[in-house]
Enzyme design. Sequence first.
Site, PDB file in Angstrom:
ATOM      1  N   LYS A  27      34.106  27.869   3.507  1.00 17.83           N
ATOM      2  CA  LYS A  27      33.916  28.988   4.438  1.00 17.83           C
ATOM      3  C   LYS A  27      35.191  29.801   4.658  1.00 17.83           C
ATOM      4  O   LYS A  27      35.119  31.020   4.822  1.00 17.83           O
ATOM      5  CB  LYS A  27      33.330  28.522   5.765  1.00 17.83           C
ATOM      6  CG  LYS A  27      34.034  27.383   6.473  1.00 17.83           C
ATOM      7  CD  LYS A  27      33.225  26.928   7.684  1.00 17.83           C
ATOM      8  CE  LYS A  27      33.900  25.771   8.402  1.00 17.83           C
ATOM      9  NZ  LYS A  27      33.844  24.515   7.614  1.00 17.83           N
TER      10      LYS A  27
ATOM     11  N   HIS B 281      32.025  15.099  10.026  1.00 20.57           N
ATOM     12  CA  HIS B 281      32.030  15.055  11.491  1.00 20.57           C
ATOM     13  C   HIS B 281      31.041  14.035  12.063  1.00 20.57           C
ATOM     14  O   HIS B 281      30.466  14.258  13.135  1.00 20.57           O
ATOM     15  CB  HIS B 281      31.732  16.442  12.067  1.00 20.57           C
ATOM     16  CG  HIS B 281      32.688  17.503  11.618  1.00 20.57           C
ATOM     17  ND1 HIS B 281      34.041  17.410  11.838  1.00 20.57           N
ATOM     18  CD2 HIS B 281      32.476  18.665  10.952  1.00 20.57           C
ATOM     19  CE1 HIS B 281      34.623  18.489  11.334  1.00 20.57           C
ATOM     20  NE2 HIS B 281      33.714  19.248  10.784  1.00 20.57           N
TER      21      HIS B 281
ATOM     22  N   ASN C  14      37.380  30.667  13.155  1.00 19.00           N
ATOM     23  CA  ASN C  14      37.907  29.336  12.868  1.00 19.00           C
ATOM     24  C   ASN C  14      39.034  29.383  11.843  1.00 19.00           C
ATOM     25  O   ASN C  14      39.509  28.362  11.387  1.00 19.00           O
ATOM     26  CB  ASN C  14      36.768  28.441  12.348  1.00 19.00           C
ATOM     27  CG  ASN C  14      37.117  26.974  12.347  1.00 19.00           C
ATOM     28  OD1 ASN C  14      37.631  26.452  13.324  1.00 19.00           O
ATOM     29  ND2 ASN C  14      36.827  26.302  11.250  1.00 19.00           N
TER      30      ASN C  14
END
Length: 450
Positions: A124, A192, A147
């Site tokens: 990303k 995660h 981010n």
Amino acid sequence: MPAASQHSLTEFRHIVVMGLGVTGLSVVRFIARHHAKACIRVMDSRMQPPGQDQLPDNVELHTGSWQAQWLADADLVVTNPGISLQTPALAPVHAAGTPIVGDIELFAWYCDKPVVAITGSNGKSTVTALVGEMAKASGIDVGVGGNIGVAALDLLDRGHELYVLELSSFQLETTDSLVLDGAAFLNFSEDHMDRYDSLADYRAAKCRIFTHATTLIANADDPQTHDDLQTNTASSMRLFGFHQGDYCLITDQGEAWLAAHGQPLLPVSSLGLVGRHNVANGLAAMALADSVGISQQGQKAALSTYAGLPHRCQKVAKHQGVLWVNDSKATNVASTLAALDGLDIEGRLHLLLGGDGKGADFSLLQPGLATLDVSLYCFGKDKTQLAALDNTAQCVETLHQAVDAAAYQACAGDMVLLSPACSSLDQFTHFAARGDAFIAEVESMIARQT
């Protein structure tokens, strides 16, 4: 572009910001700029949070824990992406019905220009930066962040004509109103698992990027990015992929080309980025660029010149015939597999793995390793689990020791690749610090040998 959110900070009087650092400071600055009468309080569970010396004098700060009374008094809570919504201190806030938002939701309240956004387990940052370069090459005043790089709120009020945001699943959890002209979900893989109860919960957070998107962009080669989606009837789906989709590879005059809707745009051989995974990133960037009218001329210019971000398959040096490559951004298994895919090495690969795997299944690396002539050097918290991938793996404590071991073994024609498959937080503050340390180690080693 769809209508922007009608929310405003002026609806709230007592605002608590949970978590300081770069994002927390951007939130405080933004609230102060847009709602001078707000009572802003900041809390951070760390005793010495970064950025505390930059807080305005009239903003109260509590450190070392969460201040329950402040949360009870708040009529809006703005959380840092690193703070889970399941944090026990937030339970009374949920029960009271007090809104809990993140910085991207505040961005949505005030943004009145086109926005495209990118999420996914990997790639990303590259796609976000590449779309930004495409916009610049087309003469568009673009703000790139989220981010990556600049906090989203710091992009506002600067006169930008377009915003390109990288969004993590953590940021999307607290975002409900973001209107997007183009939204891309690049890929999906395990990550995660220390934050989410299941892969389904992680995927659901990623899919929130499509909630108010006009053009939905997903990976034809990864069904998890588009299967079973409940989409707005006004939205349209565009797929990218190597062999299928609206944006894919075609063969023209015996050469592979990046193409849009069957029309060739750029030969793969002219792509500035290296690696098969970056071909997919280029196709996704083309789809996003088309969603906001970025010219094909600008797309081609950026695709042919953009060489990538630091710490992402970054060539550090070639010394005595050995190529040293920094891929510290590979903080999960899928990122490392992407780096390994299609490697063209004359000699042997010396792969540096290590850090905190966050509960990942490292056995998923084995198919990628099986096709390579490779030596493993494993360091950090999960070194033992990583070393179990190969009975010849060397197990050390630190990145410094891993570099030394690889330097001793590597010969002309070999590649030494730092692609850790783990987060850096067991030994470094973030992946960039780990990458910088690797670069420093390589430069020091070269200096000693010359």
